[in-house]
Design a protein around this motif. Structure first.
Motif, PDB file in Angstrom:
ATOM      1  N   ASN A  64      45.187  14.914  55.537  1.00 19.48           N
ATOM      2  CA  ASN A  64      45.702  15.568  54.338  1.00 19.48           C
ATOM      3  C   ASN A  64      45.328  17.050  54.359  1.00 19.48           C
ATOM      4  O   ASN A  64      46.172  17.932  54.133  1.00 19.48           O
ATOM      5  CB  ASN A  64      45.142  14.881  53.096  1.00 19.48           C
ATOM      6  CG  ASN A  64      45.634  15.508  51.792  1.00 19.48           C
ATOM      7  OD1 ASN A  64      46.546  16.317  51.774  1.00 19.48           O
ATOM      8  ND2 ASN A  64      45.010  15.113  50.695  1.00 19.48           N
ATOM      9  N   THR A  65      44.057  17.327  54.648  1.00 19.52           N
ATOM     10  CA  THR A  65      43.601  18.718  54.708  1.00 19.52           C
ATOM     11  C   THR A  65      44.360  19.507  55.752  1.00 19.52           C
ATOM     12  O   THR A  65      44.769  20.656  55.516  1.00 19.52           O
ATOM     13  CB  THR A  65      42.090  18.760  55.004  1.00 19.52           C
ATOM     14  OG1 THR A  65      41.392  18.036  53.992  1.00 19.52           O
ATOM     15  CG2 THR A  65      41.583  20.195  55.052  1.00 19.52           C
ATOM     16  N   LYS A  66      44.580  18.911  56.918  1.00 21.54           N
ATOM     17  CA  LYS A  66      45.293  19.610  57.986  1.00 21.54           C
ATOM     18  C   LYS A  66      46.733  19.924  57.588  1.00 21.54           C
ATOM     19  O   LYS A  66      47.215  21.044  57.778  1.00 21.54           O
ATOM     20  CB  LYS A  66      45.260  18.753  59.259  1.00 21.54           C
ATOM     21  CG  LYS A  66      46.129  19.285  60.408  1.00 21.54           C
ATOM     22  CD  LYS A  66      45.764  20.704  60.845  1.00 21.54           C
ATOM     23  CE  LYS A  66      44.485  20.779  61.632  1.00 21.54           C
ATOM     24  NZ  LYS A  66      44.579  20.231  62.982  1.00 21.54           N
ATOM     25  N   LEU A  67      47.436  18.941  57.034  1.00 25.30           N
ATOM     26  CA  LEU A  67      48.839  19.145  56.683  1.00 25.30           C
ATOM     27  C   LEU A  67      49.020  20.220  55.613  1.00 25.30           C
ATOM     28  O   LEU A  67      50.055  20.877  55.551  1.00 25.30           O
ATOM     29  CB  LEU A  67      49.466  17.829  56.214  1.00 25.30           C
ATOM     30  CG  LEU A  67      49.562  16.724  57.269  1.00 25.30           C
ATOM     31  CD1 LEU A  67      50.152  15.460  56.662  1.00 25.30           C
ATOM     32  CD2 LEU A  67      50.391  17.169  58.471  1.00 25.30           C
ATOM     33  N   ARG A  68      48.013  20.412  54.788  1.00 29.70           N
ATOM     34  CA  ARG A  68      48.073  21.435  53.751  1.00 29.70           C
ATOM     35  C   ARG A  68      47.594  22.805  54.241  1.00 29.70           C
ATOM     36  O   ARG A  68      47.694  23.791  53.514  1.00 29.70           O
ATOM     37  CB  ARG A  68      47.247  21.002  52.529  1.00 29.70           C
ATOM     38  CG  ARG A  68      47.847  19.806  51.779  1.00 29.70           C
ATOM     39  CD  ARG A  68      46.904  19.329  50.683  1.00 29.70           C
ATOM     40  NE  ARG A  68      47.407  18.170  49.966  1.00 29.70           N
ATOM     41  CZ  ARG A  68      48.189  18.227  48.885  1.00 29.70           C
ATOM     42  NH1 ARG A  68      48.570  19.392  48.401  1.00 29.70           N
ATOM     43  NH2 ARG A  68      48.594  17.116  48.289  1.00 29.70           N
ATOM     44  N   SER A  69      47.079  22.841  55.461  1.00 23.70           N
ATOM     45  CA  SER A  69      46.525  24.102  55.970  1.00 23.70           C
ATOM     46  C   SER A  69      47.419  24.782  57.001  1.00 23.70           C
ATOM     47  O   SER A  69      47.214  25.955  57.318  1.00 23.70           O
ATOM     48  CB  SER A  69      45.150  23.854  56.599  1.00 23.70           C
ATOM     49  OG  SER A  69      45.262  23.084  57.794  1.00 23.70           O
ATOM     50  N   ILE A  70      48.403  24.051  57.534  1.00 21.90           N
ATOM     51  CA  ILE A  70      49.274  24.649  58.547  1.00 21.90           C
ATOM     52  C   ILE A  70      50.650  24.943  57.947  1.00 21.90           C
ATOM     53  O   ILE A  70      51.070  24.314  56.981  1.00 21.90           O
ATOM     54  CB  ILE A  70      49.407  23.742  59.797  1.00 21.90           C
ATOM     55  CG1 ILE A  70      50.035  22.390  59.433  1.00 21.90           C
ATOM     56  CG2 ILE A  70      48.055  23.550  60.464  1.00 21.90           C
ATOM     57  CD1 ILE A  70      50.300  21.481  60.639  1.00 21.90           C
ATOM     58  N   GLY A  71      51.321  25.926  58.502  1.00 23.94           N
ATOM     59  CA  GLY A  71      52.650  26.284  58.032  1.00 23.94           C
ATOM     60  C   GLY A  71      52.627  27.203  56.830  1.00 23.94           C
ATOM     61  O   GLY A  71      51.572  27.622  56.342  1.00 23.94           O
ATOM     62  N   ILE A  72      53.816  27.520  56.351  1.00 26.31           N
ATOM     63  CA  ILE A  72      53.974  28.426  55.209  1.00 26.31           C
ATOM     64  C   ILE A  72      55.090  27.898  54.317  1.00 26.31           C
ATOM     65  O   ILE A  72      56.105  27.387  54.809  1.00 26.31           O
ATOM     66  CB  ILE A  72      54.293  29.866  55.695  1.00 26.31           C
ATOM     67  CG1 ILE A  72      54.358  30.839  54.523  1.00 26.31           C
ATOM     68  CG2 ILE A  72      55.586  29.912  56.502  1.00 26.31           C
ATOM     69  CD1 ILE A  72      54.449  32.298  54.951  1.00 26.31           C
ATOM     70  N   PRO A  73      54.934  27.974  52.983  1.00 24.29           N
ATOM     71  CA  PRO A  73      56.012  27.533  52.089  1.00 24.29           C
ATOM     72  C   PRO A  73      57.307  28.284  52.407  1.00 24.29           C
ATOM     73  O   PRO A  73      57.290  29.507  52.598  1.00 24.29           O
ATOM     74  CB  PRO A  73      55.488  27.897  50.693  1.00 24.29           C
ATOM     75  CG  PRO A  73      54.002  27.971  50.851  1.00 24.29           C
ATOM     76  CD  PRO A  73      53.764  28.474  52.240  1.00 24.29           C
ATOM     77  N   SER A  74      58.410  27.551  52.448  1.00 24.35           N
ATOM     78  CA  SER A  74      59.677  28.141  52.886  1.00 24.35           C
ATOM     79  C   SER A  74      60.840  27.579  52.067  1.00 24.35           C
ATOM     80  O   SER A  74      60.929  26.365  51.867  1.00 24.35           O
ATOM     81  CB  SER A  74      59.926  27.846  54.371  1.00 24.35           C
ATOM     82  OG  SER A  74      58.834  28.265  55.170  1.00 24.35           O
ATOM     83  N   ILE A  75      61.706  28.476  51.626  1.00 29.50           N
ATOM     84  CA  ILE A  75      62.957  28.079  50.971  1.00 29.50           C
ATOM     85  C   ILE A  75      64.096  28.504  51.890  1.00 29.50           C
ATOM     86  O   ILE A  75      64.337  29.699  52.092  1.00 29.50           O
ATOM     87  CB  ILE A  75      63.131  28.757  49.593  1.00 29.50           C
ATOM     88  CG1 ILE A  75      61.919  28.498  48.687  1.00 29.50           C
ATOM     89  CG2 ILE A  75      64.421  28.279  48.943  1.00 29.50           C
ATOM     90  CD1 ILE A  75      61.729  27.079  48.260  1.00 29.50           C
ATOM     91  N   VAL A  76      64.782  27.525  52.459  1.00 30.44           N
ATOM     92  CA  VAL A  76      65.914  27.810  53.351  1.00 30.44           C
ATOM     93  C   VAL A  76      67.178  27.878  52.501  1.00 30.44           C
ATOM     94  O   VAL A  76      67.537  26.913  51.825  1.00 30.44           O
ATOM     95  CB  VAL A  76      66.061  26.718  54.423  1.00 30.44           C
ATOM     96  CG1 VAL A  76      67.216  27.062  55.377  1.00 30.44           C
ATOM     97  CG2 VAL A  76      64.758  26.537  55.206  1.00 30.44           C
ATOM     98  N   VAL A  77      67.832  29.040  52.509  1.00 32.87           N
ATOM     99  CA  VAL A  77      69.068  29.224  51.746  1.00 32.87           C
ATOM    100  C   VAL A  77      70.228  28.899  52.686  1.00 32.87           C
ATOM    101  O   VAL A  77      70.421  29.553  53.714  1.00 32.87           O
ATOM    102  CB  VAL A  77      69.188  30.655  51.210  1.00 32.87           C
ATOM    103  CG1 VAL A  77      70.417  30.780  50.308  1.00 32.87           C
ATOM    104  CG2 VAL A  77      67.927  31.062  50.459  1.00 32.87           C
ATOM    105  N   ALA A  78      70.976  27.859  52.328  1.00 29.52           N
ATOM    106  CA  ALA A  78      72.018  27.341  53.215  1.00 29.52           C
ATOM    107  C   ALA A  78      73.350  27.244  52.480  1.00 29.52           C
ATOM    108  O   ALA A  78      73.390  27.141  51.242  1.00 29.52           O
ATOM    109  CB  ALA A  78      71.614  25.966  53.743  1.00 29.52           C
TER     110      ALA A  78
END
Length: 248
Positions: A169-183
């Protein structure tokens, strides 16, 4: 954006609505005006418009409908979406995301094995891309978007782990960046696409000035790179500084 693309319709901008659509939407909105005491307290989900959905979708024929896909992305995934578009989720895509996360050093092989084993390939996640149609959802339904933006992998990967107190859980919340893909969505390319509470609801709700225009679209066709307008991250002007949305 590719100038050869069909005209784009934006729920939040009535100036983009085709004349026939605008006329019919405003007509249907007038019929329901008397039912609404306070637009701020009335959501488009409260409109009983299922019988009008096919009609409104037909009026969008030949147009592209702007939508938003909320997720959390690793840097190489952002580049991949820009280059190749959005794919329908299935076991192959889920495995590929986990494989490349290991290759780029985000996950260990043990974490990879745990996530592969727990991947939830349920019918409500496979074979579709989930989007919403109005930017009002970013603020009016921020709580509903929070987990999509806060944990990496998408629901099929993170759901078995994020409600427990463990290292995954900690790992999944620590990697990546919030993203909104406009399609840009072509409803003709995906005739089995469904929307809840309906495409008609969101347009008529917008015409009525409702503050909550949350409609979930389950799009059942890949979205080509030419139909990816942009990807919004925290710090961009379009990403709201809303307390319900993760900012990192």
């Amino acid at each position: 954006m590719n100038p050869e693309l069909a005209p784009v319709v934006d729920v939040d901008d009535s100036s983009t609505w085709p004349d026939q659509l605008a006329h019919r939407v405003h007509e249907l909105a007038e019929q329901r005006q008397g039912l609404i005491d306070d637009p701020a307290e009335f959501g488009c989900s409260d409109l009983d418009l299922w019988e009008r959905d096919a009609e409104v979708r037909q009026l969008l024929d030949g147009y592209l409908l702007r939508g938003y896909h909320a997720t959390r992305l690793l840097a190489h995934e952002t580049d991949n979406i820009r280059a190749h578009g959005l794919r329908l989720f299935d076991a192959k895509l889920g495995t590929a995301r986990l494989d490349t996360a290991v290759e780029h050093g985000y996950l260990t092989t043990d974490e990879h094995a745990t996530l592969i084993q727990g991947m939830a390939l349920t019918s409500n996640r496979v074979g579709q891309i989930c989007l919403f149609l109005s930017k009002t959802t970013l603020t009016e339904d921020a709580e509903g978007l929070n987990l999509l933006l806060a944990a990496w992998g998408g629901e099929a990967i993170y759901m078995p782990h994020v409600h427990t107190d463990n290292p995954i859980n900690t790992k999944l919340r620590s990697i990546g960046i919030p993203s909104i893909v406009v399609a840009l969505l072509d409803l003709r390319a995906s005739p089995t696409t469904t929307a809840f509470p309906g495409v008609a609801n969101v347009f008529i709700g917008a015409s009525l000035g409702l503050s909550s225009l949350t409609v979930d679209v389950f799009y059942r066709a890949p979205i080509a790179p030419a139909h990816i307008e942009r990807i919004i991250h925290p710090g961009d002007v379009e990403y709201p500084q809303h307390q319900g949305l993760p900012q990192t």
